[in-house]
Each structure stands twice: as structure tokens, then as C-alpha cells.
Design a protein around this motif. Sequence first.
Motif, PDB file in Angstrom:
ATOM      1  N   LEU A  47      42.200  74.050  41.242  1.00 22.16           N
ATOM      2  CA  LEU A  47      43.544  74.334  41.724  1.00 22.16           C
ATOM      3  C   LEU A  47      44.228  73.062  42.195  1.00 22.16           C
ATOM      4  N   GLY A  48      45.511  72.962  41.924  1.00 22.71           N
ATOM      5  CA  GLY A  48      46.278  71.808  42.356  1.00 22.71           C
ATOM      6  C   GLY A  48      47.532  72.235  43.100  1.00 22.71           C
ATOM      7  N   TRP A  49      47.704  71.737  44.290  1.00 24.39           N
ATOM      8  CA  TRP A  49      48.891  72.062  45.074  1.00 24.39           C
ATOM      9  C   TRP A  49      50.084  71.261  44.552  1.00 24.39           C
ATOM     10  N   MET A  50      51.216  71.950  44.374  1.00 22.36           N
ATOM     11  CA  MET A  50      52.390  71.296  43.815  1.00 22.36           C
ATOM     12  C   MET A  50      53.456  71.003  44.869  1.00 22.36           C
ATOM     13  N   GLY A  51      53.672  71.944  45.748  1.00 20.75           N
ATOM     14  CA  GLY A  51      54.703  71.749  46.751  1.00 20.75           C
ATOM     15  C   GLY A  51      54.918  73.010  47.553  1.00 20.75           C
ATOM     16  N   TYR A  60      58.330  69.971  50.697  1.00 20.02           N
ATOM     17  CA  TYR A  60      57.348  68.897  50.620  1.00 20.02           C
ATOM     18  C   TYR A  60      56.633  69.044  49.281  1.00 20.02           C
ATOM     19  N   TYR A  61      56.362  67.885  48.670  1.00 23.15           N
ATOM     20  CA  TYR A  61      55.796  67.910  47.328  1.00 23.15           C
ATOM     21  C   TYR A  61      54.537  67.064  47.231  1.00 23.15           C
ATOM     22  N   SER A  62      53.711  67.432  46.257  1.00 25.39           N
ATOM     23  CA  SER A  62      52.570  66.593  45.942  1.00 25.39           C
ATOM     24  C   SER A  62      53.086  65.225  45.509  1.00 25.39           C
ATOM     25  N   PRO A  63      52.518  64.153  46.029  1.00 25.16           N
ATOM     26  CA  PRO A  63      52.988  62.809  45.648  1.00 25.16           C
ATOM     27  C   PRO A  63      52.932  62.572  44.141  1.00 25.16           C
ATOM     28  N   SER A  64      51.945  63.148  43.481  1.00 22.92           N
ATOM     29  CA  SER A  64      51.794  62.906  42.049  1.00 22.92           C
ATOM     30  C   SER A  64      52.839  63.636  41.216  1.00 22.92           C
ATOM     31  N   LEU A  65      53.488  64.630  41.800  1.00 22.01           N
ATOM     32  CA  LEU A  65      54.470  65.419  41.060  1.00 22.01           C
ATOM     33  C   LEU A  65      55.874  65.316  41.645  1.00 22.01           C
ATOM     34  N   ILE A  67      58.392  63.321  41.745  1.00 17.30           N
ATOM     35  CA  ILE A  67      59.597  62.921  41.013  1.00 17.30           C
ATOM     36  C   ILE A  67      59.983  63.952  39.957  1.00 17.30           C
ATOM     37  N   ARG A  68      59.079  64.883  39.668  1.00 19.88           N
ATOM     38  CA  ARG A  68      59.357  65.872  38.616  1.00 19.88           C
ATOM     39  C   ARG A  68      59.557  67.285  39.156  1.00 19.88           C
ATOM     40  N   THR A  69      59.371  67.465  40.445  1.00 24.09           N
ATOM     41  CA  THR A  69      59.302  68.819  41.000  1.00 24.09           C
ATOM     42  C   THR A  69      60.437  69.103  41.973  1.00 24.09           C
ATOM     43  N   SER A  70      60.921  70.322  41.905  1.00 23.27           N
ATOM     44  CA  SER A  70      61.915  70.780  42.867  1.00 23.27           C
ATOM     45  C   SER A  70      61.634  72.247  43.190  1.00 23.27           C
ATOM     46  N   ILE A  71      61.607  72.545  44.482  1.00 24.33           N
ATOM     47  CA  ILE A  71      61.425  73.926  44.927  1.00 24.33           C
ATOM     48  C   ILE A  71      62.653  74.345  45.723  1.00 24.33           C
ATOM     49  N   LEU A  83      61.006  74.161  39.751  1.00 24.41           N
ATOM     50  CA  LEU A  83      61.437  73.442  38.564  1.00 24.41           C
ATOM     51  C   LEU A  83      60.489  72.269  38.364  1.00 24.41           C
ATOM     52  N   LEU A  84      59.981  72.137  37.148  1.00 18.59           N
ATOM     53  CA  LEU A  84      59.112  71.009  36.804  1.00 18.59           C
ATOM     54  C   LEU A  84      59.653  70.390  35.528  1.00 18.59           C
ATOM     55  N   THR A  85      60.133  69.168  35.640  1.00 14.93           N
ATOM     56  CA  THR A  85      60.793  68.518  34.517  1.00 14.93           C
ATOM     57  C   THR A  85      59.789  67.785  33.625  1.00 14.93           C
TER      58      THR A  85
END
Length: 120
Positions: A47-51, A60-65, A67-71, A83-85
Amino acid sequence: QVQLQESGPGLVKPSQTLSLTCTVSGGSVTTSYYAWSWIRQPPGKGLGWMGVIKYDGSTYYSPSLKIRTSISRDTSKKQFSLLLTSMTPEDAALYYCTRVVSSDYGMDYWGKGTLVAVSS
């Protein structure tokens, strides 16, 4: 009884943006003491936490994601969205929405998950 239900496309093309929505029943996304998160699990991986989006709308977002993630959320509909671009095949996964208890960051309610494939 709180229930969460993910919805969205089961297939996206590479470079497209994934849009998922989580509908909450039996609770509110504005209730203090709780936050709402997105988790994903690629095939054969953990499992990977996204935000997360908190009751006050802060995110708050996972640092690795990041720049591509919006909640975001729609409080009137009791929904929060992801949203994941720039999707790639590596983003193919089972995506879950969860409720987070602020005191210990435990996730006490989960949706059933929605499977997203990435292919042209």
C-alpha cells in the motif's frame, strides 16, 4: 456506520489525468477529528499513501507524488476527489479512499477500492 465508495474510470491512457471520487455516507468530510485520504496498491506491491484532505480543507501529499496530485472536496455532496496527472503504466493500481482518525492517523474506514489500468 460510515461507508466510502470510490468511483471513476477503470482505464486511462498514458499521459492522461486520473480523476477519482470518493462518496461518504454516514459521515461528513467536515467533521473535525477526521481527515480523508487516498491510498493505492499496485499489483504485487504494498500500500502507498498518496495524500489527505483534512476537515478544514487543508491538504498534504506524498512527497513522491506531490507535483502530480491534487485532492479536493465537495462538502455539499459529501465527496472528496483525487486528480493524478501524467499517468503512466506504473500508476496502475487498486485505489482506495479512507477515513483517517486525527489522534493517531489510523484509517478506520476504507472503501472497497477501484482498479485503474493504464494503457493506450
